[in-house]
Design a protein around this motif. Structure first.
Motif, PDB file in Angstrom:
ATOM      1  N   LEU A   1       0.865  -1.166   0.000  1.00 17.07           N
ATOM      2  CA  LEU A   1       0.000   0.000   0.000  1.00 17.07           C
ATOM      3  C   LEU A   1       0.909   1.225   0.000  1.00 17.07           C
ATOM      4  N   THR A   2       0.849   1.984  -1.079  1.00 15.92           N
ATOM      5  CA  THR A   2       1.661   3.184  -1.210  1.00 15.92           C
ATOM      6  C   THR A   2       1.109   4.277  -0.300  1.00 15.92           C
ATOM      7  N   HIS A   3       2.000   5.002   0.334  1.00 17.58           N
ATOM      8  CA  HIS A   3       1.574   6.109   1.189  1.00 17.58           C
ATOM      9  C   HIS A   3       1.021   7.228   0.324  1.00 17.58           C
ATOM     10  N   LYS A   4      -0.183   7.681   0.666  1.00 16.89           N
ATOM     11  CA  LYS A   4      -0.799   8.847   0.026  1.00 16.89           C
ATOM     12  C   LYS A   4      -1.326   9.732   1.143  1.00 16.89           C
ATOM     13  N   VAL A   5      -1.274  11.029   0.946  1.00 12.94           N
ATOM     14  CA  VAL A   5      -1.764  11.960   1.957  1.00 12.94           C
ATOM     15  C   VAL A   5      -3.215  11.625   2.327  1.00 12.94           C
ATOM     16  N   GLU A   6      -4.011  11.225   1.346  1.00 17.88           N
ATOM     17  CA  GLU A   6      -5.425  10.917   1.591  1.00 17.88           C
ATOM     18  C   GLU A   6      -5.606   9.727   2.529  1.00 17.88           C
ATOM     19  N   LEU A   7      -4.568   8.920   2.714  1.00 22.30           N
ATOM     20  CA  LEU A   7      -4.645   7.742   3.592  1.00 22.30           C
ATOM     21  C   LEU A   7      -3.916   7.958   4.913  1.00 22.30           C
ATOM     22  N   SER A   8      -3.475   9.184   5.181  1.00 22.95           N
ATOM     23  CA  SER A   8      -2.658   9.420   6.368  1.00 22.95           C
ATOM     24  C   SER A   8      -3.494   9.939   7.533  1.00 22.95           C
ATOM     25  N   THR A   9      -2.857   9.980   8.687  1.00 22.11           N
ATOM     26  CA  THR A   9      -3.483  10.442   9.918  1.00 22.11           C
ATOM     27  C   THR A   9      -2.516  11.350  10.660  1.00 22.11           C
ATOM     28  N   THR A  10      -2.800  11.645  11.902  1.00 24.62           N
ATOM     29  CA  THR A  10      -1.950  12.496  12.718  1.00 24.62           C
ATOM     30  C   THR A  10      -0.500  12.031  12.641  1.00 24.62           C
ATOM     31  N   GLY A  11       0.398  12.960  12.408  1.00 25.07           N
ATOM     32  CA  GLY A  11       1.813  12.623  12.335  1.00 25.07           C
ATOM     33  C   GLY A  11       2.256  12.139  10.969  1.00 25.07           C
ATOM     34  N   GLY A  12       1.329  12.017  10.021  1.00 23.44           N
ATOM     35  CA  GLY A  12       1.684  11.644   8.657  1.00 23.44           C
ATOM     36  C   GLY A  12       1.789  10.163   8.365  1.00 23.44           C
ATOM     37  N   GLY A  13       1.553   9.320   9.358  1.00 23.48           N
ATOM     38  CA  GLY A  13       1.586   7.876   9.111  1.00 23.48           C
ATOM     39  C   GLY A  13       0.326   7.412   8.409  1.00 23.48           C
ATOM     40  N   LEU A  14       0.373   6.206   7.865  1.00 22.85           N
ATOM     41  CA  LEU A  14      -0.820   5.631   7.243  1.00 22.85           C
ATOM     42  C   LEU A  14      -1.889   5.404   8.316  1.00 22.85           C
ATOM     43  N   HIS A  15      -3.121   5.721   7.994  1.00 22.51           N
ATOM     44  CA  HIS A  15      -4.248   5.563   8.915  1.00 22.51           C
ATOM     45  C   HIS A  15      -4.465   4.075   9.218  1.00 22.51           C
TER      46      HIS A  15
ATOM     47  N   VAL B   1       3.311   3.524  10.438  1.00 22.46           N
ATOM     48  CA  VAL B   1       3.886   3.235   9.121  1.00 22.46           C
ATOM     49  C   VAL B   1       4.025   4.556   8.379  1.00 22.46           C
ATOM     50  N   HIS B   2       5.258   4.952   8.140  1.00 23.01           N
ATOM     51  CA  HIS B   2       5.553   6.126   7.318  1.00 23.01           C
ATOM     52  C   HIS B   2       6.110   5.583   6.014  1.00 23.01           C
ATOM     53  N   GLY B   3       5.627   6.074   4.912  1.00 18.96           N
ATOM     54  CA  GLY B   3       6.001   5.514   3.617  1.00 18.96           C
ATOM     55  C   GLY B   3       5.081   4.351   3.292  1.00 18.96           C
ATOM     56  N   ALA B   4       5.498   3.529   2.354  1.00 16.44           N
ATOM     57  CA  ALA B   4       4.673   2.402   1.915  1.00 16.44           C
ATOM     58  C   ALA B   4       4.599   1.316   2.980  1.00 16.44           C
ATOM     59  N   ALA B   5       3.474   0.600   2.971  1.00 14.29           N
ATOM     60  CA  ALA B   5       3.278  -0.536   3.872  1.00 14.29           C
ATOM     61  C   ALA B   5       3.377  -1.817   3.053  1.00 14.29           C
ATOM     62  N   HIS B   6       4.083  -2.801   3.596  1.00 17.09           N
ATOM     63  CA  HIS B   6       4.279  -4.079   2.919  1.00 17.09           C
ATOM     64  C   HIS B   6       3.679  -5.188   3.776  1.00 17.09           C
ATOM     65  N   ALA B   7       2.702  -5.897   3.223  1.00 20.89           N
ATOM     66  CA  ALA B   7       2.000  -6.941   3.973  1.00 20.89           C
ATOM     67  C   ALA B   7       2.356  -8.320   3.442  1.00 20.89           C
TER      68      ALA B   7
END
Length: 140
Positions: free
Chosen positions: A34-48, A87-93
């Motif tokens: 999952l690529t990091h996008k601003v639209e998917l972020s939360t407080t502090g800029g991490g992925l929601h 998770v800052h940046g992309a997430a790898h599952a």
């Protein structure tokens, strides 16, 4: 049984909308990103957390389907998520089966950040059911 990313996107359009990309689709492991996008972020800029849970759910459902009878449809019945670090940046599952039965698959999902650090651990139970033809369903 073979499942492609396009099969997943067709059956579960939300997975494409979220932006999940699959790199390995085998019964022993499903890997997704999952690529990091601003639209998917939360407080502090991490992925929601919801985006990360969506990634985990998609990977677990595909893993369950790959470990089930052909044509089985996955449905999550239980999910426990442990958020260990942002998770800052992309997430790898990576999703792998823990227990496979005739009607359900328990899947473990590990989500790491770009450095490889474990950020999220998920255990998910996915029921699998092969749809019955309309005539057979009426007889039951």
């Amino acid at each position: 049984m073979t499942i492609t990313a396009e099969d997943v996107y067709r059956l579960a359009p939300f997975v494409r909308t979220l932006g999940v990309e699959f790199s390995e689709l085998t019964p022993s492991a499903v890997t997704a990103r999952l690529t990091h996008k601003v639209e998917l972020s939360t407080t502090g800029g991490g992925l929601h957390g919801g985006a990360l849970m969506g990634l985990a759910d998609a990977a677990a459902a595909v893993c369950a389907a790959l470990n089930s009878a052909p044509g089985a449809l996955p449905a999550t019945t239980d999910s426990t998520t442990h958020f260990l670090r942002p998770v800052h940046g992309a997430a790898h599952a990576v999703a792998a089966p823990i227990r496979v039965s005739r009607t359900a698959v328990v899947v473990g999902v590990q989500i790491a950040d770009e450095s490889g650090a474990l950020c999220v651990h998920v255990i998910q139970t996915v029921r699998t059911r092969v749809p019955q033809p309309a005539a057979a369903a009426k007889e039951e």
